[in-house]
Design an enzyme around this catalytic site. Structure first.
Site, mmCIF file in Angstrom:
data_model
loop_
_atom_site.group_PDB
_atom_site.id
_atom_site.type_symbol
_atom_site.label_atom_id
_atom_site.label_comp_id
_atom_site.label_asym_id
_atom_site.label_seq_id
_atom_site.Cartn_x
_atom_site.Cartn_y
_atom_site.Cartn_z
ATOM 1 C CG ASP A 93 -0.290 -0.131 2.484
ATOM 2 O OD1 ASP A 93 1.074 0.470 2.602
ATOM 3 O OD2 ASP A 93 -1.034 -0.025 3.539
ATOM 4 C CG ASP A 272 -6.066 -5.388 1.649
ATOM 5 O OD1 ASP A 272 -6.673 -4.581 0.680
ATOM 6 O OD2 ASP A 272 -5.818 -5.237 2.806
ATOM 7 C CB CYS A 310 -11.290 -26.624 5.887
ATOM 8 S SG CYS A 310 -9.740 -25.740 5.878
ATOM 9 C CB CYS A 312 -6.151 -25.692 6.059
ATOM 10 S SG CYS A 312 -6.648 -25.789 7.841
ATOM 11 C CB CYS A 315 -9.237 -28.466 9.021
ATOM 12 S SG CYS A 315 -9.833 -26.987 9.354
ATOM 13 C CG HIS A 341 -9.222 -22.771 9.411
ATOM 14 N ND1 HIS A 341 -9.843 -23.621 8.590
ATOM 15 C CD2 HIS A 341 -10.226 -21.624 9.654
ATOM 16 C CE1 HIS A 341 -11.019 -23.438 8.199
ATOM 17 N NE2 HIS A 341 -11.219 -22.214 8.597
HETATM 18 ZN ZN LIG Z 1 -9.093 -25.509 7.896
#
Ligand SMILES: [Zn+2]
Length: 384
Positions: A93, A272, A310, A312, A315, A341
């Site tokens: 930015d 973002d 999920c 990830c 998870c 996550h």
């Molecule tokens: Zn997750």
């Protein structure tokens, strides 16, 4: 210059787009969600964590980096990518938002902004030219124009003056990049920022000027500052209709999953926000079924992962019961696992939206996502 933006598909029923933005640090698939690496780090996560979450671009804050460690240190260390060990794209930015919103003691005039550091009270100055030079020194892939924002609600003449100044500052930033390019620098892409608050006529007036300047993309500025989702999305629709089809569009500071998906549906390509990761560090994560408060006592013996849908690394491996235990015990690992996550969830959301656009099923994807998010399925009651 090694920047390119290609649209791969556009949804016929909505404004949603699937694209690809080329940078010297690899391709960025759009729509893209950019985690915020405020001071050269997405808090608690390593570059490997981000890559594993599917992230191909992150955001760095010019204001924080110019104050500490300073642009000269980052430049000497080979630029922000090498300094932080991140090989993919970076957007910075301009610092304008922080100097005008974080600092009570700033003075804004036509030349730029005088402000005091929140770290030690030292005096600093940021101008449209300096903001470009600093971002160039950081070695960013995408720089943002230095704009003048006003706190809303504001009187119409104040909004109008901020728009006029934003346009003048936009031109000065482009001139500075041209000057740097003449000297062999200034290789980054530069995005202009549209302002005008929630005044559609002012936003249109701002963009009519910016559209005549050779920016590589355009940002929607001054939104999600308290105006509410309905009005915010109206402005998004308005700006996206005016912006050129062939350039990327970046909605600044938006990170609630519903807002992200609705912005994508209106033609936004990049977003973002600190929200998902900041919430995660405080023990609240977004999951497919809504918002999960990890400390909730109802999860004390819950064997399910945070989000059963999920994939990830958090998870795949840990239960809600363990995550809750970590937060209740004040263990640092809790913040880190929840952040893993959080980033994965947002990046996956925009990737799935992208695939839906490409496969011509975006409207169905959007309805199903919104329905499931509102269902609170698998979640404990909020009160605990
Ligand atoms: Zn997750």
């Amino acid at each position: 210059m090694p920047f390119s933006f290609e649209l791969e598909a556009e949804d016929a029923a909505t404004g949603a787009r699937a694209g690809r933005f080329g940078t010297p640090h690899g391709s960025v698939l759009t729509p893209a969600f950019m985690p915020v690496g405020t001071a050269g780090s997405v808090k608690s996560l390593s570059p490997d964590d981000l890559t594993a979450a599917g992230c191909d671009i992150l955001l760095g804050n010019t204001y924080h980096l110019m104050l500490r460690p300073g642009v000269d240190t980052v430049r000497r260390m080979g630029g922000l990518h090498r300094f932080m060990g991140w090989e993919h794209a970076i957007l910075t930015d301009s610092g304008g938002f922080q100097v005008m919103s974080m600092n009570e003691l700033n003075r804004v005039n036509e030349e730029g902004v005088d402000f005091r550091s929140h770290l030690d009270g030292s005096r600093h100055h940021l101008s449209p030219e300096e903001a470009i030079r600093i971002q160039d020194g950081l070695g960013t892939d995408i720089a943002m124009s230095f704009d003048h924002l006003v706190r809303l609600p504001a009187p119409a003449d104040e909004v109008s003056e901020a728009v006029s100044r934003t346009v003048r500052w936009a031109r000065r930033g482009l001139d500075e990049r041209a000057r740097l390019r003449d000297q062999g620098g200034g290789r980054m892409a530069l995005f202009g920022i549209n302002q005008g608050g929630t005044d559609a006529a002012e936003r249109a007036r701002c963009f009519a000027e910016l559209a005549r300047m050779p920016f590589d993309g355009y940002a929607l500025g001054g939104l999600w500052v308290g105006e509410g989702r309905k009005l915010g999305l109206e402005m998004v629709e308005h700006d996206c209709t005016a912006f050129p089809r062939e350039k990327p569009r970046y909605l600044m500071g938006v990170g609630h999953p519903v807002d992200v998906l609705e912005a994508v549906a209106r033609g936004v390509d990049m977003m973002d926000c600190v929200l998902p990761t900041r919430n995660a560090r405080r023990g609240t994560v977004f999951v497919s079924g809504g918002r999960l408060v990890v400390r909730n006592a109802a999860y004390a013996k819950d064997e399910r992962p945070l989000d059963p849908e999920c994939d990830c690394s958090t998870c795949k491996r840990y239960t809600r019961a363990y995550l809750r235990h970590l937060f209740v015990s004040g263990e640092l690992l809790g913040m880190r696992l929840a952040s893993v996550h959080a980033v994965h969830h947002m990046v996956t959301l925009v990737r799935r939206a992208r695939a839906a656009v490409v496969e011509r099923r975006f409207p169905a994807f959007r309805s199903r996502f919104l329905e499931q998010f509102a269902s609170r399925e698998t979640l404990a009651p909020a009160a605990s």
